[in-house]
Design a protein around this motif. Structure first.
Motif, PDB file in Angstrom:
ATOM      1  N   LEU A 160      56.343  58.808  72.603  1.00 26.38           N
ATOM      2  CA  LEU A 160      55.465  57.925  71.828  1.00 26.38           C
ATOM      3  C   LEU A 160      54.434  57.258  72.736  1.00 26.38           C
ATOM      4  O   LEU A 160      53.267  57.109  72.356  1.00 26.38           O
ATOM      5  N   SER A 161      54.860  56.879  73.937  1.00 23.21           N
ATOM      6  CA  SER A 161      53.895  56.283  74.867  1.00 23.21           C
ATOM      7  C   SER A 161      52.887  57.333  75.341  1.00 23.21           C
ATOM      8  O   SER A 161      51.729  57.016  75.579  1.00 23.21           O
ATOM      9  N   HIS A 162      53.331  58.588  75.455  1.00 21.45           N
ATOM     10  CA  HIS A 162      52.403  59.658  75.822  1.00 21.45           C
ATOM     11  C   HIS A 162      51.409  59.924  74.687  1.00 21.45           C
ATOM     12  O   HIS A 162      50.242  60.225  74.944  1.00 21.45           O
ATOM     13  N   LEU A 163      51.877  59.806  73.456  1.00 22.69           N
ATOM     14  CA  LEU A 163      50.979  59.937  72.310  1.00 22.69           C
ATOM     15  C   LEU A 163      49.868  58.891  72.402  1.00 22.69           C
ATOM     16  O   LEU A 163      48.689  59.198  72.190  1.00 22.69           O
ATOM     17  N   GLU A 164      50.230  57.683  72.756  1.00 23.09           N
ATOM     18  CA  GLU A 164      49.240  56.621  72.912  1.00 23.09           C
ATOM     19  C   GLU A 164      48.270  56.935  74.056  1.00 23.09           C
ATOM     20  O   GLU A 164      47.054  56.723  73.934  1.00 23.09           O
ATOM     21  N   MET A 165      48.783  57.481  75.143  1.00 25.76           N
ATOM     22  CA  MET A 165      47.917  57.837  76.268  1.00 25.76           C
ATOM     23  C   MET A 165      46.925  58.937  75.881  1.00 25.76           C
ATOM     24  O   MET A 165      45.738  58.838  76.173  1.00 25.76           O
ATOM     25  N   VAL A 166      47.427  59.985  75.238  1.00 28.25           N
ATOM     26  CA  VAL A 166      46.549  61.099  74.858  1.00 28.25           C
ATOM     27  C   VAL A 166      45.510  60.614  73.847  1.00 28.25           C
ATOM     28  O   VAL A 166      44.327  60.968  73.939  1.00 28.25           O
ATOM     29  N   GLY A 167      45.920  59.791  72.900  1.00 22.44           N
ATOM     30  CA  GLY A 167      44.967  59.230  71.943  1.00 22.44           C
ATOM     31  C   GLY A 167      43.894  58.408  72.635  1.00 22.44           C
ATOM     32  O   GLY A 167      42.713  58.475  72.280  1.00 22.44           O
ATOM     33  N   THR A 168      44.287  57.659  73.647  1.00 22.45           N
ATOM     34  CA  THR A 168      43.331  56.858  74.418  1.00 22.45           C
ATOM     35  C   THR A 168      42.348  57.761  75.150  1.00 22.45           C
ATOM     36  O   THR A 168      41.139  57.502  75.179  1.00 22.45           O
ATOM     37  N   ILE A 169      42.850  58.836  75.749  1.00 24.33           N
ATOM     38  CA  ILE A 169      41.976  59.781  76.457  1.00 24.33           C
ATOM     39  C   ILE A 169      40.958  60.375  75.486  1.00 24.33           C
ATOM     40  O   ILE A 169      39.753  60.402  75.763  1.00 24.33           O
ATOM     41  N   VAL A 170      41.442  60.852  74.344  1.00 23.53           N
ATOM     42  CA  VAL A 170      40.540  61.464  73.356  1.00 23.53           C
ATOM     43  C   VAL A 170      39.487  60.454  72.903  1.00 23.53           C
ATOM     44  O   VAL A 170      38.296  60.757  72.873  1.00 23.53           O
ATOM     45  N   PHE A 171      39.923  59.255  72.569  1.00 23.25           N
ATOM     46  CA  PHE A 171      38.970  58.243  72.100  1.00 23.25           C
ATOM     47  C   PHE A 171      37.929  57.934  73.171  1.00 23.25           C
ATOM     48  O   PHE A 171      36.731  57.864  72.883  1.00 23.25           O
ATOM     49  N   GLN A 172      38.369  57.747  74.410  1.00 23.67           N
ATOM     50  CA  GLN A 172      37.414  57.413  75.471  1.00 23.67           C
ATOM     51  C   GLN A 172      36.464  58.567  75.760  1.00 23.67           C
ATOM     52  O   GLN A 172      35.321  58.349  76.161  1.00 23.67           O
ATOM     53  N   LEU A 173      36.909  59.807  75.569  1.00 27.76           N
ATOM     54  CA  LEU A 173      36.020  60.950  75.757  1.00 27.76           C
ATOM     55  C   LEU A 173      34.970  61.043  74.643  1.00 27.76           C
ATOM     56  O   LEU A 173      33.903  61.622  74.842  1.00 27.76           O
ATOM     57  N   LEU A 174      35.279  60.482  73.487  1.00 27.77           N
ATOM     58  CA  LEU A 174      34.349  60.514  72.356  1.00 27.77           C
ATOM     59  C   LEU A 174      33.455  59.283  72.301  1.00 27.77           C
ATOM     60  O   LEU A 174      32.320  59.350  71.826  1.00 27.77           O
ATOM     61  N   GLU A 175      33.961  58.166  72.767  1.00 31.81           N
ATOM     62  CA  GLU A 175      33.224  56.906  72.692  1.00 31.81           C
ATOM     63  C   GLU A 175      31.910  57.013  73.463  1.00 31.81           C
ATOM     64  O   GLU A 175      31.887  57.428  74.621  1.00 31.81           O
TER      65      GLU A 175
END
Length: 190
Positions: free
Chosen positions: A66-81
């Motif tokens: 679950l913490s890795h899910l949060e990390m991957v989501g953060t990576i994706v969001f920051q790559l799109l932001e």
């Protein structure tokens, strides 16, 4: 049961938008071998583990996923932001953008939504643990493929961390499988 610590397991600070890489990394979020499926699989399988030690291993790893899910989501969001429409379109992220904007949606790199049908929980600890060994190995390979395409050190560092954790999870599932096979009830599962 849960205590949420308001920090990522590994810091993520991506400065340069890269929607093309976000499109690939989204598979590690909601694809067939991604963190969402892994967390649900392990937290579901823990109930039928035959002893407290193996239940604890699945519980620990499921929660870490679950913490890795949060990390991957953060990576994706920051790559799109901060990506402009031209970059989004040019890099092939347009179809995802049309449906979700820069929202992090659980799907694979082709846009196929997450499907819980890919998750196994058979009730047989030996079958489930072998499934988990394979899942961790597939996830490790997926991170290696993404790392081969990544060029930004701000992206590479957290992805390398996640890849290393897949190796640790593989080892822990191997330990759980040995525990089950050596237990007095092992004949129930063969």
């Amino acid at each position: 049961m849960y205590i949420y610590e308001k920090k990522l397991q590994f810091p993520i600070h991506i400065k340069n938008p890269d929607p093309a890489l976000a499109r690939y990394i989204i598979s590690a979020y909601g694809g067939g071998d991604g963190e969402l499926g892994a967390s649900i699989r392990y937290l579901s399988q823990r109930f039928t583990m035959p002893c407290a030690r193996t239940r604890a291993i699945l519980n620990d790893i499921g929660n870490e996923e679950l913490s890795h899910l949060e990390m991957v989501g953060t990576i994706v969001f920051q790559l799109l932001e901060g990506a402009d429409n031209e970059l989004i379109e040019k890099t092939g992220y347009g179809p995802n953008y049309i449906n979700h904007g820069i929202g992090v949606y659980p799907c694979d790199s082709q846009g196929v939504p997450f499907n819980a049908a890919a998750i196994q929980s058979t009730g047989n600890p030996i079958v489930d643990l072998n499934e988990n060994l394979a899942a961790e190995e597939k996830a490790r390979g997926q991170y290696e493929h993404i790392l081969a395409l990544a060029k930004d050190p701000d992206v590479i560092k957290p992805l390398a961390f996640l890849r290393e954790r897949e190796i640790v999870h593989y080892q822990r599932f191997g330990e759980a499988l040995r525990i089950v096979k050596e237990s007095k009830d092992s004949k129930k599962y063969y």
